[in-house]
Scaffold this active site. Sequence first.
Site, PDB file in Angstrom:
ATOM      1  N   PHE A 150     -13.495   4.720   9.798  1.00 14.57           N
ATOM      2  CA  PHE A 150     -13.071   5.943   9.036  1.00 14.57           C
ATOM      3  C   PHE A 150     -14.015   7.183   8.928  1.00 14.57           C
ATOM      4  O   PHE A 150     -14.085   7.817   8.126  1.00 14.57           O
ATOM      5  CB  PHE A 150     -12.615   5.462   7.622  1.00 14.57           C
ATOM      6  CG  PHE A 150     -11.440   4.550   7.798  1.00 14.57           C
ATOM      7  CD1 PHE A 150     -10.026   5.268   7.975  1.00 14.57           C
ATOM      8  CD2 PHE A 150     -11.496   3.163   7.523  1.00 14.57           C
ATOM      9  CE1 PHE A 150      -8.976   4.300   7.728  1.00 14.57           C
ATOM     10  CE2 PHE A 150     -10.536   2.304   7.553  1.00 14.57           C
ATOM     11  CZ  PHE A 150      -9.423   2.806   7.761  1.00 14.57           C
ATOM     12  N   ARG A 152     -16.687  10.171   9.484  1.00 18.16           N
ATOM     13  CA  ARG A 152     -16.426  11.747  10.124  1.00 18.16           C
ATOM     14  C   ARG A 152     -17.584  12.080  10.785  1.00 18.16           C
ATOM     15  O   ARG A 152     -18.475  11.728  10.456  1.00 18.16           O
ATOM     16  CB  ARG A 152     -16.121  12.457   8.816  1.00 18.16           C
ATOM     17  CG  ARG A 152     -14.823  12.385   7.988  1.00 18.16           C
ATOM     18  CD  ARG A 152     -14.974  12.983   6.495  1.00 18.16           C
ATOM     19  NE  ARG A 152     -15.891  12.354   5.866  1.00 18.16           N
ATOM     20  CZ  ARG A 152     -16.273  12.468   4.584  1.00 18.16           C
ATOM     21  NH1 ARG A 152     -15.780  13.565   4.088  1.00 18.16           N
ATOM     22  NH2 ARG A 152     -17.107  11.623   3.795  1.00 18.16           N
ATOM     23  N   ASN A 206      -5.116   9.057   9.094  1.00 17.66           N
ATOM     24  CA  ASN A 206      -5.509  10.391   9.396  1.00 17.66           C
ATOM     25  C   ASN A 206      -4.407  11.286   9.313  1.00 17.66           C
ATOM     26  O   ASN A 206      -4.256  12.565   9.213  1.00 17.66           O
ATOM     27  CB  ASN A 206      -5.855  10.182  11.006  1.00 17.66           C
ATOM     28  CG  ASN A 206      -7.348   9.662  11.115  1.00 17.66           C
ATOM     29  OD1 ASN A 206      -8.023   9.544  10.070  1.00 17.66           O
ATOM     30  ND2 ASN A 206      -7.909   9.757  12.497  1.00 17.66           N
ATOM     31  N   LEU A 248      -8.010  19.740   0.755  1.00 21.98           N
ATOM     32  CA  LEU A 248      -7.172  20.654   0.343  1.00 21.98           C
ATOM     33  C   LEU A 248      -7.877  22.298   0.558  1.00 21.98           C
ATOM     34  O   LEU A 248      -7.676  23.051  -0.312  1.00 21.98           O
ATOM     35  CB  LEU A 248      -6.597  20.687  -0.999  1.00 21.98           C
ATOM     36  CG  LEU A 248      -5.734  19.511  -1.598  1.00 21.98           C
ATOM     37  CD1 LEU A 248      -5.297  19.327  -2.853  1.00 21.98           C
ATOM     38  CD2 LEU A 248      -4.456  19.747  -0.806  1.00 21.98           C
ATOM     39  N   CYS A 258      -9.839  13.906  16.587  1.00 19.89           N
ATOM     40  CA  CYS A 258      -8.762  12.772  15.956  1.00 19.89           C
ATOM     41  C   CYS A 258      -7.702  13.541  15.371  1.00 19.89           C
ATOM     42  O   CYS A 258      -6.507  13.026  15.834  1.00 19.89           O
ATOM     43  CB  CYS A 258      -9.739  12.254  14.901  1.00 19.89           C
ATOM     44  SG  CYS A 258     -11.336  11.700  15.283  1.00 19.89           S
TER      45      CYS A 258
HETATM   46  C1  UGA Z   1     -11.363  12.545  10.657  1.00 17.01           C
HETATM   47  C2  UGA Z   1     -11.268  11.697   9.406  1.00 17.01           C
HETATM   48  O1  UGA Z   1     -11.690  12.367   8.348  1.00 17.01           O
HETATM   49  C3  UGA Z   1     -12.088  10.367   9.567  1.00 17.01           C
HETATM   50  O2  UGA Z   1     -11.817   9.637   8.457  1.00 17.01           O
HETATM   51  C4  UGA Z   1     -11.795   9.403  10.732  1.00 17.01           C
HETATM   52  O3  UGA Z   1     -12.492   8.196  10.879  1.00 17.01           O
HETATM   53  C5  UGA Z   1     -11.992  10.404  12.182  1.00 17.01           C
HETATM   54  O4  UGA Z   1     -11.210  11.726  11.961  1.00 17.01           O
HETATM   55  C6  UGA Z   1     -11.713   9.586  13.301  1.00 17.01           C
HETATM   56  O5  UGA Z   1     -10.472   9.257  13.505  1.00 17.01           O
HETATM   57  O6  UGA Z   1     -12.348   9.366  14.153  1.00 17.01           O
HETATM   58  P1  UGA Z   1     -13.419  14.160  11.679  1.00 17.01           P
HETATM   59  O7  UGA Z   1     -12.221  14.392  12.751  1.00 17.01           O
HETATM   60  O8  UGA Z   1     -14.693  14.076  12.031  1.00 17.01           O
HETATM   61  O9  UGA Z   1     -12.803  12.927  10.823  1.00 17.01           O
HETATM   62  O10 UGA Z   1     -13.525  15.431  10.551  1.00 17.01           O
HETATM   63  P2  UGA Z   1     -12.704  15.628   9.216  1.00 17.01           P
HETATM   64  O11 UGA Z   1     -13.872  16.030   8.284  1.00 17.01           O
HETATM   65  O12 UGA Z   1     -11.460  14.782   8.671  1.00 17.01           O
HETATM   66  O13 UGA Z   1     -12.204  17.128   9.547  1.00 17.01           O
HETATM   67  C7  UGA Z   1     -11.258  17.429  10.376  1.00 17.01           C
HETATM   68  C8  UGA Z   1     -10.654  18.837  10.631  1.00 17.01           C
HETATM   69  O14 UGA Z   1     -10.090  19.106   9.445  1.00 17.01           O
HETATM   70  C9  UGA Z   1     -11.647  20.003  10.686  1.00 17.01           C
HETATM   71  O15 UGA Z   1     -11.371  20.827  11.529  1.00 17.01           O
HETATM   72  C10 UGA Z   1     -12.167  20.396   9.362  1.00 17.01           C
HETATM   73  O16 UGA Z   1     -12.459  21.848   9.489  1.00 17.01           O
HETATM   74  C11 UGA Z   1     -10.580  20.292   8.802  1.00 17.01           C
HETATM   75  N1  UGA Z   1     -10.286  20.483   7.552  1.00 17.01           N
HETATM   76  C12 UGA Z   1     -10.906  19.306   6.659  1.00 17.01           C
HETATM   77  C13 UGA Z   1      -9.723  21.424   6.768  1.00 17.01           C
HETATM   78  O17 UGA Z   1      -9.151  22.469   7.325  1.00 17.01           O
HETATM   79  N2  UGA Z   1      -9.467  21.435   5.416  1.00 17.01           N
HETATM   80  C14 UGA Z   1      -9.924  20.395   4.621  1.00 17.01           C
HETATM   81  O18 UGA Z   1      -9.783  20.428   3.527  1.00 17.01           O
HETATM   82  C15 UGA Z   1     -10.627  19.330   4.918  1.00 17.01           C
END
Ligand code: UGA
Length: 435
Positions: A150, A152, A206, A248, A258
């Site tokens: 999990f 990031r 996810n 959020l 991912c």
């Molecule tokens: C995500 C999951 O959070 C991890 O738990 C998981 O292990 C990983 O995928 C995976 O499957 O390997 P990651 O893709 O590294 O991690 O990044 P996140 O921090 O989750 O962000 C994903 C996207 O959502 C980013 O583009 C971020 O800018 C966006 N985001 C995130 C938003 O637009 N709003 C938010 O409130 C949070």
Amino acid sequence: MKLGVIGLGHVGLVTAVCFAEKGFEVIGMDKDKKRIQNLMNKKLPFYEPGLSELLEKNFNRLKFTDSIKEIIENVDVVFLCVGTPPLPDGSADLSQVEDASREIAKNLNKYLLIVEKSTVPVKTAEWIKKVMSLYVKKDIPFEVASNPEFLREGSAIKDFLEPDRIVVGIESDKAKNIFEEIYKDFKAPIIFTDIETAEIIKHASNAFLATKISFINMIADLCERTGADVIKVAEAMGFDKRIGREFLNAGIGYGGSCFPKDVKAFYRIGEELGLDFSLLKCVDKINEERVNKFIEKIKKILWIIRDKVFAVWGLSFKPGTDDVREAPSLKIVRKIIEEGGICRVYDPYAMENFKREFGESERIYYAEDIYDACRNAHAILILTEWNEFKKADFSKIKEMMETAIIVDGRNCLNMEKICKLEFIYIPTGRKGCGY
Ligand code: UGA
């Protein structure tokens, strides 16, 4: 116990280095010879805060190889961390998982526990077992387990070493004991389940997080239409423990390797099983639309994009990484260029990857820093919320610009400060100033 990791991408390499940090001897294997050569010289294939230091610290417990034979002969447990990229129809391409399973089977000479760590569709472990049985020499025992990761990008080490929970799908007490040993120094609760449940937990987690993001983006549009403030809405909703404030943050949508892929793949799984997973289709659609909505905002203020200069701040899909896979920046820059605009792009870490992914264009200029990006610009477009953007000298920046406009796709600037400087400031899901 010796551990092996097959596939040294983001998840695999962090897994290998972090298990070494926990005192295990780890062998990491990847087919990419150049990557292995670089790792042997302590050169990482991507940027991840703290990983370089941890690799250096634990180098004596780590070995890197491109030989499947070497890894299988020397480890007790092997973690499969190979890529599961999307196929054109959205489902996961499992050819690397099949390939690795076949190669493991052919080289098996004693009991081995094979652990899925990559995100895979439910029932993948069953396929791994089937494939293994086809190729393994008679009577050599093996087991398959699921232990989804999990972490990031950008906070991978902390996420790995201090997880909220550890999920383990197993089929025997022997496998359970092995995992208890592997995770004995971790403080998180371990949830033991059957394998299918573990596989679903990862996809469901996810997909749920992506749903939160698309949900708040839908609300952001409503706030823009009505003069409300999405940040306050999220804050107030987040106080409810059942909802929580995290994930959020409204903006230009989720990217990365991912969420976009996993939402589509999970939707396909539901569809294939005859279930109504259309909720996830909407999540995906709302996310895809974010880029167009962002471009519309630019047009509302500048009318015509042709020959306008845009300072694009941030190219990676989020801060703390140089990864541009599925980053909104790729689509936004492409659209601007298609409409005849000029982009002066800057990112503290992702310039090289963006250049490689996007290709050359005479309408892109790769800027030295945020100030260089702003020279004669008509607008700053904030696409990634890097900390250095928040600390910029905006008085200086205003002097350099043709028209002082900021479109903040990540709501990361201090609105009061920016508005005092008389910028036209257009945030996401809330009222800005000057327009
Ligand atoms: C995500 C999951 O959070 C991890 O738990 C998981 O292990 C990983 O995928 C995976 O499957 O390997 P990651 O893709 O590294 O991690 O990044 P996140 O921090 O989750 O962000 C994903 C996207 O959502 C980013 O583009 C971020 O800018 C966006 N985001 C995130 C938003 O637009 N709003 C938010 O409130 C949070």
